[in-house]
Design an enzyme around this catalytic site. Structure first.
Site, PDB file in Angstrom:
ATOM      1  CG  HIS A   1      -1.833   1.183   1.309  1.00  0.00           C
ATOM      2  ND1 HIS A   1      -3.174   1.043   1.607  1.00  0.00           N
ATOM      3  CD2 HIS A   1      -1.646   2.513   1.125  1.00  0.00           C
ATOM      4  CE1 HIS A   1      -3.763   2.231   1.598  1.00  0.00           C
ATOM      5  NE2 HIS A   1      -2.849   3.149   1.315  1.00  0.00           N
TER       6      HIS A   1
ATOM      7  CG  HIS B   1      -0.770   7.115  -0.941  1.00  0.00           C
ATOM      8  ND1 HIS B   1      -2.004   7.237  -1.544  1.00  0.00           N
ATOM      9  CD2 HIS B   1      -0.993   6.443   0.218  1.00  0.00           C
ATOM     10  CE1 HIS B   1      -2.931   6.680  -0.778  1.00  0.00           C
ATOM     11  NE2 HIS B   1      -2.342   6.181   0.295  1.00  0.00           N
ATOM     12  CG  LEU B   2       4.866   5.611  -5.783  1.00  0.00           C
ATOM     13  CD1 LEU B   2       5.195   4.754  -7.002  1.00  0.00           C
ATOM     14  CD2 LEU B   2       6.136   5.976  -5.026  1.00  0.00           C
ATOM     15  NE  ARG B   3       0.675  11.910  -2.106  1.00  0.00           N
ATOM     16  CZ  ARG B   3      -0.334  11.465  -1.368  1.00  0.00           C
ATOM     17  NH1 ARG B   3      -1.355  10.814  -1.917  1.00  0.00           N
ATOM     18  NH2 ARG B   3      -0.338  11.663  -0.061  1.00  0.00           N
TER      19      ARG B   3
ATOM     20  CG  ASN C   1      -5.041   8.521  -3.210  1.00  0.00           C
ATOM     21  OD1 ASN C   1      -3.976   8.034  -3.607  1.00  0.00           O
ATOM     22  ND2 ASN C   1      -5.151   9.081  -2.014  1.00  0.00           N
TER      23      ASN C   1
ATOM     24  CE  LYS D   1      -7.859   2.179  -0.768  1.00  0.00           C
ATOM     25  NZ  LYS D   1      -6.700   2.297   0.081  1.00  0.00           N
TER      26      LYS D   1
ATOM     27  CG  HIS E   1      -9.865   4.345   3.431  1.00  0.00           C
ATOM     28  ND1 HIS E   1      -8.670   5.009   3.538  1.00  0.00           N
ATOM     29  CD2 HIS E   1     -10.630   4.789   4.466  1.00  0.00           C
ATOM     30  CE1 HIS E   1      -8.708   5.823   4.578  1.00  0.00           C
ATOM     31  NE2 HIS E   1      -9.886   5.713   5.160  1.00  0.00           N
TER      32      HIS E   1
ATOM     33  CG  HIS F   1      -4.880   2.157   5.833  1.00  0.00           C
ATOM     34  ND1 HIS F   1      -6.210   2.091   6.111  1.00  0.00           N
ATOM     35  CD2 HIS F   1      -4.767   2.878   4.690  1.00  0.00           C
ATOM     36  CE1 HIS F   1      -6.873   2.752   5.179  1.00  0.00           C
ATOM     37  NE2 HIS F   1      -6.018   3.235   4.310  1.00  0.00           N
TER      38      HIS F   1
ATOM     39  CG  ASP G   1      -1.593   4.816   4.097  1.00  0.00           C
ATOM     40  OD1 ASP G   1      -1.675   5.251   2.940  1.00  0.00           O
ATOM     41  OD2 ASP G   1      -2.356   5.171   5.016  1.00  0.00           O
TER      42      ASP G   1
ATOM     43  CG  HIS H   1       0.094  15.145   2.121  1.00  0.00           C
ATOM     44  ND1 HIS H   1      -0.848  15.388   1.157  1.00  0.00           N
ATOM     45  CD2 HIS H   1      -0.288  13.996   2.735  1.00  0.00           C
ATOM     46  CE1 HIS H   1      -1.778  14.444   1.194  1.00  0.00           C
ATOM     47  NE2 HIS H   1      -1.457  13.577   2.133  1.00  0.00           N
TER      48      HIS H   1
ATOM     49  CB  ALA I   1      -4.810  12.636   6.480  1.00  0.00           C
TER      50      ALA I   1
HETATM   51  C1  NCD Z   1      -3.541   9.041   2.176  1.00  0.00           C
HETATM   52  C2  NCD Z   1      -3.117  10.091   1.142  1.00  0.00           C
HETATM   53  O1  NCD Z   1      -2.584  11.128   1.543  1.00  0.00           O
HETATM   54  O2  NCD Z   1      -3.308   9.851  -0.064  1.00  0.00           O
HETATM   55  N1  NCD Z   1      -3.532   9.647   3.486  1.00  0.00           N
HETATM   56  C3  NCD Z   1      -3.406   9.010   4.663  1.00  0.00           C
HETATM   57  O3  NCD Z   1      -3.507   9.654   5.712  1.00  0.00           O
HETATM   58  N2  NCD Z   1      -3.190   7.720   4.717  1.00  0.00           N
HETATM   59  C4  NCD Z   1      -4.873   8.462   1.814  1.00  0.00           C
HETATM   60  C5  NCD Z   1      -5.241   7.225   2.586  1.00  0.00           C
HETATM   61  O4  NCD Z   1      -4.656   6.168   2.410  1.00  0.00           O
HETATM   62  O5  NCD Z   1      -6.169   7.310   3.414  1.00  0.00           O
HETATM   63 ZN    ZN Z   2      -3.232   5.105   1.730  1.00  0.00          ZN
END
Ligand code: NCD
Ligand code: ZN
Length: 345
Positions: free
Chosen positions: A14, A16-18, A42, A100, A137, A175, A248, A252, A264
């Site tokens: 899991h 996030h690479l943006r 996302n 997802k 989620h 998560h 996860d 940011h 978050a």
């Molecule tokens: C994630 C994100 O920033 O894309 N944020 C997080 O707090 N985990 C989204 C997610 O997995 O809920």
């Molecule tokens: Zn996530």
């Protein structure tokens, strides 16, 4: 006393690479230690169709450092308009490894997610037929439900009924943050798996809120009481095949974290393996680390275990840069709050 441990190379189930500059800045942190990762869809706009996933995969591959063999495992973002045939074709071609499910409004960039769970039934039924996992989620978005209860309520109201009405659907509870989720995962058959993040093994809600607010510890699902953190530690270090690592890691910029309404997400990609070695050592479970990071995930996803290895060595304190620089500004690396002695060698 163990001072070196060699694992089959880990995967992150899991991540996030943006995109764009952020992708280029954060991808090396994961690609250095991990062979593969399940890539969260996302983005803005989200990765909804097979064509979106092909384009995103190509952007990830072209952002990789020279010589890296890191493999992004793509996912599609489930919407109420998702076409089951597009999903099935993306699975058959090998392009995607999961879909997802974000409840609409549950987290970052989830506005295109699902509000009416009946409307995605045809896609879920097709996924059950073809054996394609659904990553969930697991939080309700009902404003009347306290944010600390949203995961437990989701299990009762949404997840369990959904799984009962779609027999055979393979689901990953993403998560997990509560003993309720640990107990539910344990009570079910092997169509259910659960990922656990690095940071939820380290922090509870006091870390976020006591002695001043700590925006860099704020993520979703939000960290819960200490008893829940301890339940997650037991699950992760148990060796049970249903529990595996999904960091996860969710970068940011500091600017976006430190707003009056901050984003978050905890960015754990750079130091996850050092933190996990510490956690498993502290719980006298170093022999279970490889299962959690490298074996249980591939088994759930029906993928081969990586052939290469990764070695961690214990020594003097390891320091990680406190930030990763991006053209949009720095991204703070998760600080476990204690010295780390295990380094990836
Ligand atoms: C994630 C994100 O920033 O894309 N944020 C997080 O707090 N985990 C989204 C997610 O997995 O809920
Ligand atoms: Zn996530």
């Amino acid at each position: 006393m163990t001072s070196q441990i060699t694992l089959q190379r880990p995967d992150d189930w899991h991540l996030h690479l943006r995109d764009g500059d952020m992708l280029r800045a954060v991808l090396p942190s994961t690609a250095t230690h991990f062979a593969r990762a399940i890539i969260m869809p996302n983005l803005v706009p989200p990765v909804v169709t097979a064509a979106d996933a092909v384009a995103y995969r190509d952007r990830i591959l072209s952002a990789l450092p020279d010589g890296s063999t890191f493999e992004p495992l793509m996912t599609l973002y489930l919407t109420e308009q998702t076409d089951p045939d597009d999903v099935a074709a993306a699975h058959a071609s090998g392009l995607i490894k999961a879909v997802k499910l974000y409840p609409a409004g549950a987290t970052t960039n989830s506005a295109s997610g699902v509000s009416h769970f009946d409307s995605v039934r045809p896609t879920l039924e097709r996924m059950a037929e073809i054996g394609l996992p659904l990553c969930v989620h697991g939080e309700v978005t009902d404003p009347n439900v306290d944010i600390f209860d949203r995961e437990a309520v989701f299990i009762d109201r949404i997840l369990d009924p959904m799984r009962r009405s779609t027999p055979g659907l393979r689901v990953v509870m993403e998560h997990i943050t509560t003993s309720n989720a640990v107990e539910y995962a344990r009570s079910q058959d092997d169509t259910l798996g659960a990922t656990i993040t690095t940071h939820h093994l380290v922090i509870n809600r006091n870390h976020i809120l006591s002695g001043g607010i700590k925006p860099h510890y704020y993520c979703l699902p939000v960290a819960k009481r200490e008893e829940h953190r301890l339940a997650l530690r037991c699950a992760a270090t148990s060796g049970e095949a249903r529990f595996f690592l999904g960091t996860d890691s969710a970068p940011h910029t500091d600017e976006n974290k430190l707003l009056p309404c901050g984003c978050a997400g905890c960015f754990t990609a750079p130091n996850t393996m050092s933190i996990l070695a510490q956690v498993f050592e502290d719980d006298c479970a170093l022999d279970k680390l490889e299962g959690f990071t490298s074996l249980n995930g591939p088994a759930f996803y029906h993928l081969p275990v990586n052939e290469e290895t990764l070695t961690l060595t214990k020594g003097n304190a390891v320091t990680y840069p406190s930030h990763v620089e991006t053209p949009d500004g720095p991204v703070t690396v998760f600080d476990p709050g204690y010295d780390l002695n295990w380094r990836v060698t």
